[in-house]
Motif scaffolding. Structure first.
Motif, PDB file in Angstrom:
ATOM      1  N   ILE A  25      16.036 -12.209  -5.356  1.00 57.59           N
ATOM      2  CA  ILE A  25      15.174 -13.103  -6.132  1.00 57.59           C
ATOM      3  C   ILE A  25      13.795 -12.469  -6.207  1.00 57.59           C
ATOM      4  CG2 ILE A  25      13.999 -15.331  -6.129  1.00 57.59           C
ATOM      5  CD1 ILE A  25      16.821 -15.636  -6.958  1.00 57.59           C
ATOM      6  N   ASP A  26      13.344 -12.187  -7.408  1.00 59.32           N
ATOM      7  CA  ASP A  26      12.128 -11.408  -7.646  1.00 59.32           C
ATOM      8  C   ASP A  26      10.879 -12.151  -7.164  1.00 59.32           C
ATOM      9  OD1 ASP A  26      10.118  -9.799  -8.570  1.00 59.32           O
ATOM     10  OD2 ASP A  26      10.855  -9.685 -10.643  1.00 59.32           O
ATOM     11  N   LYS A  27      10.263 -11.642  -6.116  1.00 55.49           N
ATOM     12  CA  LYS A  27       9.020 -12.209  -5.599  1.00 55.49           C
ATOM     13  C   LYS A  27       7.857 -11.225  -5.721  1.00 55.49           C
ATOM     14  CE  LYS A  27      10.744 -16.165  -4.323  1.00 55.49           C
ATOM     15  NZ  LYS A  27      10.286 -17.431  -4.920  1.00 55.49           N
ATOM     16  N   THR A  28       7.977 -10.243  -6.617  1.00 54.37           N
ATOM     17  CA  THR A  28       6.947  -9.199  -6.702  1.00 54.37           C
ATOM     18  C   THR A  28       5.662  -9.678  -7.366  1.00 54.37           C
ATOM     19  OG1 THR A  28       7.901  -8.351  -8.772  1.00 54.37           O
ATOM     20  CG2 THR A  28       8.658  -7.355  -6.702  1.00 54.37           C
ATOM     21  N   ARG A  29       5.672 -10.889  -7.908  1.00 53.11           N
ATOM     22  CA  ARG A  29       4.411 -11.437  -8.429  1.00 53.11           C
ATOM     23  C   ARG A  29       3.407 -11.607  -7.288  1.00 53.11           C
ATOM     24  NH1 ARG A  29       2.536 -16.837  -9.949  1.00 53.11           N
ATOM     25  NH2 ARG A  29       0.918 -16.619 -11.545  1.00 53.11           N
ATOM     26  N   LEU A  30       3.911 -11.699  -6.058  1.00 49.23           N
ATOM     27  CA  LEU A  30       3.033 -11.763  -4.888  1.00 49.23           C
ATOM     28  C   LEU A  30       2.086 -10.572  -4.861  1.00 49.23           C
ATOM     29  CD1 LEU A  30       2.192 -12.743  -2.036  1.00 49.23           C
ATOM     30  CD2 LEU A  30       4.204 -11.560  -1.137  1.00 49.23           C
ATOM     31  N   ILE A  31       2.552  -9.398  -5.241  1.00 52.12           N
ATOM     32  CA  ILE A  31       1.712  -8.184  -5.240  1.00 52.12           C
ATOM     33  C   ILE A  31       0.540  -8.373  -6.188  1.00 52.12           C
ATOM     34  CG2 ILE A  31       1.661  -5.712  -5.732  1.00 52.12           C
ATOM     35  CD1 ILE A  31       4.722  -5.724  -5.192  1.00 52.12           C
ATOM     36  N   GLU A  32       0.828  -8.824  -7.374  1.00 48.25           N
ATOM     37  CA  GLU A  32      -0.211  -9.020  -8.389  1.00 48.25           C
ATOM     38  C   GLU A  32      -1.231 -10.049  -7.921  1.00 48.25           C
ATOM     39  OE1 GLU A  32       0.434  -9.216 -12.985  1.00 48.25           O
ATOM     40  OE2 GLU A  32       0.574 -11.267 -12.197  1.00 48.25           O
ATOM     41  N   GLN A  33      -0.744 -11.182  -7.407  1.00 41.77           N
ATOM     42  CA  GLN A  33      -1.649 -12.229  -6.946  1.00 41.77           C
ATOM     43  C   GLN A  33      -2.510 -11.728  -5.783  1.00 41.77           C
ATOM     44  OE1 GLN A  33       1.690 -15.350  -6.699  1.00 41.77           O
ATOM     45  NE2 GLN A  33      -0.113 -16.567  -7.165  1.00 41.77           N
ATOM     46  N   ASN A  37      -6.653 -11.411  -5.778  1.00 43.66           N
ATOM     47  CA  ASN A  37      -7.382 -12.421  -4.996  1.00 43.66           C
ATOM     48  C   ASN A  37      -7.612 -12.053  -3.535  1.00 43.66           C
ATOM     49  OD1 ASN A  37      -7.253 -14.706  -7.085  1.00 43.66           O
ATOM     50  ND2 ASN A  37      -5.101 -14.186  -6.864  1.00 43.66           N
ATOM     51  N   TRP A  38      -7.212 -10.833  -3.133  1.00 43.96           N
ATOM     52  CA  TRP A  38      -7.137 -10.543  -1.709  1.00 43.96           C
ATOM     53  C   TRP A  38      -8.472 -10.575  -0.978  1.00 43.96           C
ATOM     54  CZ3 TRP A  38      -9.337  -6.068   0.494  1.00 43.96           C
ATOM     55  CH2 TRP A  38      -9.775  -5.095  -0.420  1.00 43.96           C
ATOM     56  N   GLY A  39      -8.363 -10.954   0.311  1.00 47.86           N
ATOM     57  CA  GLY A  39      -9.476 -10.841   1.234  1.00 47.86           C
ATOM     58  C   GLY A  39      -9.236  -9.641   2.123  1.00 47.86           C
ATOM     59  N   LYS A  40     -10.174  -9.368   2.999  1.00 50.89           N
ATOM     60  CA  LYS A  40     -10.012  -8.245   3.915  1.00 50.89           C
ATOM     61  C   LYS A  40      -8.815  -8.470   4.837  1.00 50.89           C
ATOM     62  CE  LYS A  40     -11.748  -4.254   5.300  1.00 50.89           C
ATOM     63  NZ  LYS A  40     -11.936  -3.111   4.379  1.00 50.89           N
ATOM     64  N   VAL A  41      -8.672  -9.723   5.306  1.00 50.34           N
ATOM     65  CA  VAL A  41      -7.516 -10.103   6.124  1.00 50.34           C
ATOM     66  C   VAL A  41      -6.908 -11.363   5.521  1.00 50.34           C
ATOM     67  CG1 VAL A  41      -6.699 -10.795   8.411  1.00 50.34           C
ATOM     68  CG2 VAL A  41      -8.547  -9.118   8.198  1.00 50.34           C
ATOM     69  N   ASN A  42      -5.605 -11.314   5.237  1.00 48.21           N
ATOM     70  CA  ASN A  42      -4.915 -12.410   4.573  1.00 48.21           C
ATOM     71  C   ASN A  42      -3.807 -12.929   5.481  1.00 48.21           C
ATOM     72  OD1 ASN A  42      -5.969 -11.759   1.565  1.00 48.21           O
ATOM     73  ND2 ASN A  42      -5.391  -9.863   2.602  1.00 48.21           N
ATOM     74  N   LEU A  43      -3.886 -14.193   5.843  1.00 48.85           N
ATOM     75  CA  LEU A  43      -2.881 -14.797   6.720  1.00 48.85           C
ATOM     76  C   LEU A  43      -2.056 -15.803   5.927  1.00 48.85           C
ATOM     77  CD1 LEU A  43      -1.524 -15.511   9.417  1.00 48.85           C
ATOM     78  CD2 LEU A  43      -3.437 -17.095   9.851  1.00 48.85           C
ATOM     79  N   PHE A  44      -0.760 -15.544   5.819  1.00 46.95           N
ATOM     80  CA  PHE A  44       0.170 -16.478   5.191  1.00 46.95           C
ATOM     81  C   PHE A  44       0.890 -17.256   6.291  1.00 46.95           C
ATOM     82  CE2 PHE A  44      -0.176 -13.118   1.989  1.00 46.95           C
ATOM     83  CZ  PHE A  44      -0.357 -13.865   0.822  1.00 46.95           C
ATOM     84  N   THR A  45       0.711 -18.578   6.305  1.00 45.48           N
ATOM     85  CA  THR A  45       1.449 -19.411   7.256  1.00 45.48           C
ATOM     86  C   THR A  45       2.557 -20.147   6.519  1.00 45.48           C
ATOM     87  OG1 THR A  45      -0.133 -21.238   6.984  1.00 45.48           O
ATOM     88  CG2 THR A  45      -0.528 -19.681   8.781  1.00 45.48           C
ATOM     89  N   ARG A  46       3.770 -19.902   6.951  1.00 47.35           N
ATOM     90  CA  ARG A  46       4.962 -20.545   6.388  1.00 47.35           C
ATOM     91  C   ARG A  46       5.954 -20.791   7.516  1.00 47.35           C
ATOM     92  NH1 ARG A  46       1.867 -20.303   2.761  1.00 47.35           N
ATOM     93  NH2 ARG A  46       2.220 -19.913   0.531  1.00 47.35           N
ATOM     94  N   PRO A  47       6.866 -21.763   7.345  1.00 47.75           N
ATOM     95  CA  PRO A  47       7.898 -21.972   8.370  1.00 47.75           C
ATOM     96  C   PRO A  47       8.797 -20.753   8.507  1.00 47.75           C
ATOM     97  CG  PRO A  47       7.771 -23.848   6.855  1.00 47.75           C
ATOM     98  CD  PRO A  47       6.950 -22.759   6.259  1.00 47.75           C
ATOM     99  N   ARG A  48       9.529 -20.691   9.585  1.00 42.39           N
ATOM    100  CA  ARG A  48      10.509 -19.638   9.771  1.00 42.39           C
ATOM    101  C   ARG A  48      11.597 -19.745   8.708  1.00 42.39           C
ATOM    102  NH1 ARG A  48       7.468 -17.863  13.261  1.00 42.39           N
ATOM    103  NH2 ARG A  48       7.215 -18.617  15.391  1.00 42.39           N
ATOM    104  N   VAL A 243      -2.361 -24.024  -3.168  1.00 42.77           N
ATOM    105  CA  VAL A 243      -1.665 -23.837  -4.447  1.00 42.77           C
ATOM    106  C   VAL A 243      -1.393 -22.359  -4.688  1.00 42.77           C
ATOM    107  CG1 VAL A 243      -1.855 -24.121  -6.945  1.00 42.77           C
ATOM    108  CG2 VAL A 243      -2.644 -25.943  -5.421  1.00 42.77           C
ATOM    109  N   GLN A 244      -2.304 -21.494  -4.228  1.00 42.11           N
ATOM    110  CA  GLN A 244      -2.084 -20.054  -4.366  1.00 42.11           C
ATOM    111  C   GLN A 244      -0.779 -19.635  -3.689  1.00 42.11           C
ATOM    112  OE1 GLN A 244      -6.132 -18.933  -2.769  1.00 42.11           O
ATOM    113  NE2 GLN A 244      -5.785 -17.203  -4.153  1.00 42.11           N
ATOM    114  N   TYR A 245      -0.045 -18.778  -4.321  1.00 40.11           N
ATOM    115  CA  TYR A 245       1.183 -18.198  -3.762  1.00 40.11           C
ATOM    116  C   TYR A 245       2.270 -19.255  -3.465  1.00 40.11           C
ATOM    117  CZ  TYR A 245      -2.314 -14.553  -2.748  1.00 40.11           C
ATOM    118  OH  TYR A 245      -3.335 -13.643  -2.827  1.00 40.11           O
ATOM    119  N   ASP A 246       2.184 -20.434  -4.124  1.00 37.78           N
ATOM    120  CA  ASP A 246       3.103 -21.512  -3.745  1.00 37.78           C
ATOM    121  C   ASP A 246       4.562 -21.215  -4.099  1.00 37.78           C
ATOM    122  OD1 ASP A 246       2.799 -21.785  -6.483  1.00 37.78           O
ATOM    123  OD2 ASP A 246       2.066 -23.854  -6.423  1.00 37.78           O
TER     124      ASP A 246
END
Length: 557
Positions: A25-33, A37-48, A243-246
């Motif tokens: 399932i293509d999730k490569t839009r994450l790269i573009e986003q 919008n990136w910061g120096k350090v980016n923390l994604f919190t999601r369930p396991r 909402v970002q990266y939802d």
């Protein structure tokens, strides 16, 4: 679809999926986003089990020098040629997954963490002979490579410095499941030591690192109060509330429909949705991808396969047990409402330390939400969240854990359990009713709302089985074929070769006398005693038991 691709159960390596003929399932839009919008350090919190590791592997494959660009052919990101030309294959990458750091002691976990860093250094073995590194650099790299570097806190920063020297490009650092070592340390009693170690590593690699391009981390919880991330410039925390990266983690409804269509499984959409949908990330409804892939694969092998609880076997559920153990009367009532399909309103704290979990029950509500056991259905005017159990799979998990808690708690009172079980042999229906009623009052029941009658009966059935299981010398059979049907519970007790039949009913309208009479009538009409006779029992006792909310009625035939 013709020549169906293999479904990637448990495969989290992007390159392997793309090269070995697996469905993706293509999730490569994450790269573009991320690059927009990136910061120096980016923390994604999601369930396991929501695709964090696969996404991090995908990012590594995209950015790393020497990447195979064909991996991204036909995917979303390949349409952005300007971005691909500028960033694809242009950076050295340090990639660590900390999900395996789970030692029972601090020294063991530190050793495991050192081994992970050593393996990543080995992936960059070419640095050992790099002419751009000094002799001192190569000696230092050798110590990381062999795991003899005593200054593990500085190892990632040092490795990024060597990569910068070799490539003349700053390094991207990716750390997957950064909070697993902290979770395991909390469970095993060496939390403060692990916090100090992780803080030291992150402080060097992420805060004061001139050789860092940017960093991406994933985890379940944001542990910011531990000062692990204090002082970071341009620090982005991207949680399930953003909402970002939802749509980047987990599967959307459209993606699930496509999977089912591609494999000729569209007829199973309703089951898939009922069991594995219900999560809310930002503004998007999300399915658990682990469950969707597992169930789809089961259906490919057996069209009659039923949905299963895949979550329990793939994710630690200690947090549910910890929560239920601390539940007071008010909390138990709220759990009942959740199991019944209702929602409760709670404040959510996204910045907790593990040491704060036991400070108050509200903290555990927050953790259940951030780890995927609960989801949100909107906010109130005073910024409280409407929390609900997301789907049938997690609802069943809650019920199962409630039963386990109840069984374990009841085992602590052996005298009462002995008295309870003996009352069945002694034909003391009043004593059974009293003790069973007391247990029901002190545990969690199934409320009326949105739960089918048979599900309520199954719940009480499970509780009763747990109590009767105290008698280790009894043979207890559940839903056994007997006579012309299936009895709820059959007991073969060695005392005078006594056979006991129990038929349990849920009194939908509260009329427990009628429900008991219906149960006894069913025992007679379907000749449930017949099975006990076949097994050599000589004395027979039959009970009709009715339950309604937290009360019960017991009737002896």
């Amino acid at each position: 679809m013709d020549n169906k691709l293999k479904l990637p159960v448990g495969i989290e390596n992007f390159e392997e999926i793309r090269k070995s003929g697996f469905y993706y399932i293509d999730k490569t839009r994450l790269i573009e986003q991320l690059l927009q919008n990136w910061g120096k350090v980016n923390l994604f919190t999601r369930p396991r089990r929501f695709g964090k590791t696969l996404n991090m592997s995908m990012l590594k494959s995209f950015f790393e020098i020497g990447t195979d660009s064909s991996l991204f052919e036909g995917l979303y990101i390949s349409n952005n040629t300007e971005l691909c030309n500028e960033y694809m294959g242009k950076y050295p990458v340090i990639f660590l997954s900390l999900k395996g750091v789970d030692g029972l002691t601090f020294s063991k976990s530190k050793e495991m963490l050192s081994e992970i860093i050593k393996e990543e250094a080995d992936r960059h073995y070419y640095l050992k002979n790099s002419e751009k590194l000094t002799q001192e650099d190569r000696i230092s790299f050798q110590s990381i490579l062999t795991g003899t570097d005593e200054n593990i806190e500085n190892s990632l920063k040092t490795l990024s410095r060597f990569l910068y020297k070799h490539y003349d490009r700053k390094t991207i650092i990716i750390i997957d499941e950064y909070d697993v070592p902290l979770d395991k340390a909390f469970q095993n009693g060496y939390y403060k030591e692990m916090v100090a170690l992780i803080k030291g590593i992150f402080g060097q690699a992420l805060k004061t690192n001139d050789f860092l391009q940017f960093a991406i981390l994933t985890g379940c919880l944001r542990i910011s109060k531990e000062s692990i991330f204090t002082g970071l410039n341009n620090f982005e925390v991207l949680s399930i509330l953003n909402v970002q990266y939802d749509e980047c983690f987990g599967f959307t409804d459209a993606e699930v429909r496509k999977i089912l269509k591609d494999y000729g499984l569209s007829a199973h959409y309703a089951d898939m949705k009922e069991w594995y949908d219900g999560y809310r990330f930002g503004n998007t409804d999300i399915y658990c991808p682990w469950d969707v892939i597992r169930y789809s694969k089961s259906l490919c092998m057996d069209e009659e396969a039923k949905p299963e609880d895949f979550w329990s076997n793939s994710s630690g559920n200690a947090i549910v047990r910890r929560f239920i153990d601390k539940a007071d009367a008010s909390t138990k009532n709220e759990i009942e409402r959740l199991i019944a399909g209702e929602y409760i309103e709670k404040e959510i704290s996204q910045e907790l330390t593990y040491e704060e979990l036991d400070d108050k029950i509200e903290n555990l509500w927050s953790v259940l939400f951030t780890t995927g056991y609960l989801t949100q259905q909107g906010r109130t005017d005073d910024d409280r969240y409407r929390l609900a159990i997301p789907n049938k799979e997690i609802r069943n998990l809650f019920i199962k854990k409630v039963r386990e808690w109840f069984r374990d708690a009841s085992k602590n009172d052996g005298k009462a359990l002995e008295e309870f079980c003996n009352a069945f042999i002694q034909k003391n229906s009043q004593k059974i009713e009293q003790l069973f009623g007391d247990y029901l009052w002190n545990t969690i029941s199934i409320r009326d709302t949105a739960v089918a009658k048979e599900k309520k009966e199954n719940f009480y059935h499970g509780i009763l089985l747990g109590l009767l299981g105290y008698k280790s010398n009894w043979i207890i059979k559940s839903n056994a074929e007997s006579g012309t049907g299936y009895s709820d519970i059959l007991i073969e007790a060695p005392d005078n070769r006594t056979g006991i039949v129990i038929e349990l009913k849920y009194a939908e309208n509260g009329n427990m006398d009628k429900a008991c009479l219906d149960a006894i009538k069913q025992i007679e009409e379907k000749d449930y005693v017949g099975r006990l006779k076949q097994d050599g029992m000589r004395n027979f006792i039959s009970y009709g038991i009715a339950c309604y909310k937290k009360d019960c009625k017991v009737m002896l035939k």
